[in-house]
Enzyme design. Structure first.
Site, PDB file in Angstrom:
ATOM      1  NE  ARG A  38     -12.743 -21.941  52.118  1.00 36.63           N
ATOM      2  CZ  ARG A  38     -11.777 -22.868  52.047  1.00 36.63           C
ATOM      3  NH1 ARG A  38     -10.586 -22.602  52.519  1.00 36.63           N
ATOM      4  NH2 ARG A  38     -12.019 -24.055  51.538  1.00 36.63           N
TER       5      ARG A  38
ATOM      6  NE  ARG B  89     -21.648 -23.980  62.713  1.00 34.92           N
ATOM      7  CZ  ARG B  89     -22.740 -24.022  63.435  1.00 34.92           C
ATOM      8  NH1 ARG B  89     -22.677 -24.052  64.750  1.00 34.92           N
ATOM      9  NH2 ARG B  89     -23.928 -24.005  62.861  1.00 34.92           N
TER      10      ARG B  89
ATOM     11  NE  ARG C  20     -13.016 -17.719  38.575  1.00 30.48           N
ATOM     12  CZ  ARG C  20     -13.428 -18.944  38.877  1.00 30.48           C
ATOM     13  NH1 ARG C  20     -14.579 -19.400  38.414  1.00 30.48           N
ATOM     14  NH2 ARG C  20     -12.689 -19.721  39.649  1.00 30.48           N
TER      15      ARG C  20
ATOM     16  NE  ARG D 171     -20.518 -28.511  51.812  1.00 28.48           N
ATOM     17  CZ  ARG D 171     -19.308 -27.981  51.783  1.00 28.48           C
ATOM     18  NH1 ARG D 171     -18.892 -27.309  50.738  1.00 28.48           N
ATOM     19  NH2 ARG D 171     -18.489 -28.125  52.802  1.00 28.48           N
TER      20      ARG D 171
ATOM     21  CG  ASP E 149      -8.298 -25.240  50.879  1.00 28.33           C
ATOM     22  OD1 ASP E 149      -9.312 -25.482  51.558  1.00 28.33           O
ATOM     23  OD2 ASP E 149      -8.220 -24.267  50.098  1.00 28.33           O
TER      24      ASP E 149
ATOM     25  CD  GLU F 206     -21.088 -30.286  54.551  1.00 28.92           C
ATOM     26  OE1 GLU F 206     -20.732 -30.889  53.515  1.00 28.92           O
ATOM     27  OE2 GLU F 206     -20.502 -29.278  54.975  1.00 28.92           O
TER      28      GLU F 206
ATOM     29  CE1 TYR G  33     -12.279 -24.094  55.281  1.00 29.35           C
ATOM     30  CE2 TYR G  33     -13.237 -22.009  55.961  1.00 29.35           C
ATOM     31  CZ  TYR G  33     -13.325 -23.179  55.249  1.00 29.35           C
ATOM     32  OH  TYR G  33     -14.453 -23.438  54.526  1.00 29.35           O
TER      33      TYR G  33
HETATM   34  N1  UDP Z   1     -20.559 -19.653  51.188  1.00 31.73           N
HETATM   35  C1  UDP Z   1     -21.865 -19.208  51.079  1.00 31.73           C
HETATM   36  N2  UDP Z   1     -22.667 -19.734  50.121  1.00 31.73           N
HETATM   37  C2  UDP Z   1     -22.242 -20.708  49.289  1.00 31.73           C
HETATM   38  C3  UDP Z   1     -20.915 -21.176  49.394  1.00 31.73           C
HETATM   39  C4  UDP Z   1     -20.090 -20.632  50.359  1.00 31.73           C
HETATM   40  O1  UDP Z   1     -22.300 -18.365  51.852  1.00 31.73           O
HETATM   41  O2  UDP Z   1     -23.044 -21.176  48.454  1.00 31.73           O
HETATM   42  C5  UDP Z   1     -19.689 -19.049  52.226  1.00 31.73           C
HETATM   43  C6  UDP Z   1     -19.848 -19.787  53.577  1.00 31.73           C
HETATM   44  O3  UDP Z   1     -19.681 -18.857  54.621  1.00 31.73           O
HETATM   45  C7  UDP Z   1     -18.699 -20.782  53.518  1.00 31.73           C
HETATM   46  C8  UDP Z   1     -17.615 -19.951  52.830  1.00 31.73           C
HETATM   47  O4  UDP Z   1     -18.327 -19.155  51.867  1.00 31.73           O
HETATM   48  O5  UDP Z   1     -18.310 -21.211  54.808  1.00 31.73           O
HETATM   49  C9  UDP Z   1     -16.509 -20.748  52.163  1.00 31.73           C
HETATM   50  O6  UDP Z   1     -17.068 -21.643  51.224  1.00 31.73           O
HETATM   51  P1  UDP Z   1     -16.299 -22.964  50.731  1.00 31.73           P
HETATM   52  O7  UDP Z   1     -17.050 -23.507  49.564  1.00 31.73           O
HETATM   53  O8  UDP Z   1     -14.870 -22.649  50.539  1.00 31.73           O
HETATM   54  O9  UDP Z   1     -16.490 -23.904  52.008  1.00 31.73           O
HETATM   55  P2  UDP Z   1     -15.932 -25.405  52.322  1.00 31.73           P
HETATM   56  O10 UDP Z   1     -16.106 -26.223  51.084  1.00 31.73           O
HETATM   57  O11 UDP Z   1     -14.512 -25.262  52.782  1.00 31.73           O
HETATM   58  O12 UDP Z   1     -16.851 -25.825  53.431  1.00 31.73           O
END
Ligand code: UDP
Length: 364
Positions: free
Chosen positions: A158, A238, A162, A269, A344, A294, A342
């Site tokens: 996800r 989760r 780049r 985060r 969006d 979070e 999962y």
């Molecule tokens: N992920 C990570 N580090 C980061 C951001 C994301 O390891 O800084 C991994 C983590 O396993 C996460 C997944 O990438 O569950 C998908 O991230 P996304 O930002 O899409 O998560 P969401 O916002 O849906 O919780």
């Protein structure tokens, strides 16, 4: 109205709201039943009274899509403010722009790689492992309670990779935050004379049986295992715990989301919501801000489910619950919770648009 033209929508998140709206416009009479005290599912927001800050009650939601039908549909109910999402990652007290691109890679390795050079550099296992360990290993183990090797690889994919300096988190053509807030989308979607809403009421399998006997179709977006009384056990989710804090400062972290990628920082985060509405000058200028830490956590029956955990056990159990659907031709299950996927926000809406269109065609 005949039952052929009456439906029940159980669950008032984006999937349910989309089904309800489309079917109401197609001449169906729609009864919405919502377990919580308010509609909106996990997209629900609150407004902090003194500061006017819109707080996303279930974590940050940024609307983004590349699906034209979804973008056209959602803009009937809101304007968007043009916000473009960027995510910063904090690792060893340094801040990095998150898509795995030139900004992050060059800062992390103190290099000046060009787009033509970065692929070769990252194909060296030593470099990619260092990067992965810094930004993914710790975060993923907190987020999922498992090592990255043990989760579905599509989850980590996800996060964009780049070979340029584009620091937009999402690659979609359209994104933004609703100008007058997420709740107003739901107010407008449900504002239709053919829609009736009942909140604080859980939809049960007894309700489903009754609907079946009356020939009423049900669109359900709660967890499928809960609907069937967890008779084969509970699917694995989760969950998240949030700690919200109001601070007497104008700007706490300078951006809307900072990921803390190290395993020993207990939260994943910090959200700072005022940054989602840069157009709200009065709110931005006030010496007040709302932040939210979070914390991912295990889930048990009764907790809020957020992320489906894919495993062979979950897949086998899900299949058993899906078999139960054969007894209920009057039932359609969908959304992130219902499908255990999962999704969006835009994917949920896209699915709902398809389902509602097919259903109304069938019943014309
Ligand atoms: N992920 C990570 N580090 C980061 C951001 C994301 O390891 O800084 C991994 C983590 O396993 C996460 C997944 O990438 O569950 C998908 O991230 P996304 O930002 O899409 O998560 P969401 O916002 O849906 O919780």
């Amino acid at each position: 109205m005949e039952n052929n033209k009456s439906v029940i929508v159980a669950g008032a998140g984006l999937w349910g709201a989309t089904i309800a709206r489309v079917l109401a416009e197609k001449g169906f009479s729609v009864k919405v039943i919502e377990k919580r005290g308010a509609v909106g599912g996990n997209v629900r927001a609150g407004i902090d009274e003194s500061s006017g800050i819109e707080v996303h009650l279930y974590g940050s939601h940024i609307f983004h899509t590349h699906i034209p039908e979804v973008w056209d549909f959602i803009r009937r109910f809101t304007e968007f403010n043009g916000y473009q999402h960027k995510v910063l990652a904090r690792y060893e007290d340094k801040m990095y722009f998150l898509p795995l691109g030139l900004a992050l890679i060059n800062k992390f390795f103190s290099l000046e790689l060009t787009p033509g050079e970065v692929k070769d550099f990252m194909s060296d296992e030593k470099n990619s492992s260092r990067l992965f360990d810094a930004f993914f290993r710790g975060y993923t183990s907190k987020q999922w309670g498992k090592a990255p090797e043990d989760i579905d690889p599509s989850i980590i994919k996800r996060v964009p990779v780049r070979d340029n300096y584009d620091i937009n988190y999402f690659s979609d053509t359209n994104q933004g935050i609703p100008l007058d807030g997420y709740n107003s989308i739901f107010d407008r979607m449900f504002d239709h004379s053919a829609i009736e809403i009942e909140t604080d009421r859980e939809f049960t399998v007894e309700d489903l049986d009754e609907a079946k006997s009356q020939g009423i179709h049900v669109f359900y977006s709660g967890p499928i295992d809960r609907l069937f009384g967890y008779k084969f056990g509970s699917l694995e989710w989760r969950s998240l715990r949030f700690e919200t804090e109001k601070l007497a400062v104008k700007d706490y972290q300078g951006t809307s989301v900072v990921n803390y990628t190290e395993a020993d920082v207990p939260w994943t985060r910090i959200h700072e919501f005022k940054h989602y509405h840069p157009e709200q000058k009065n709110v931005m200028d006030r010496s007040e801000t709302v932040i939210m830490r979070e914390y991912p956590c295990d889930w048990k029956v009764g907790d809020e489910p957020y992320y489906p955990v894919n495993s062979p056990e979950s897949a086998a159990m899900l299949e058993k619950y899906r078999q139960c659907l054969k007894d209920y031709p009057n039932l359609t299950v969908g959304g992130r919770l219902g499908e255990f996927k999962y999704y969006d926000m835009d994917q949920s809406i896209a699915k709902a648009l398809e389902i509602a269109a097919a259903f109304s065609r069938e019943r014309q």
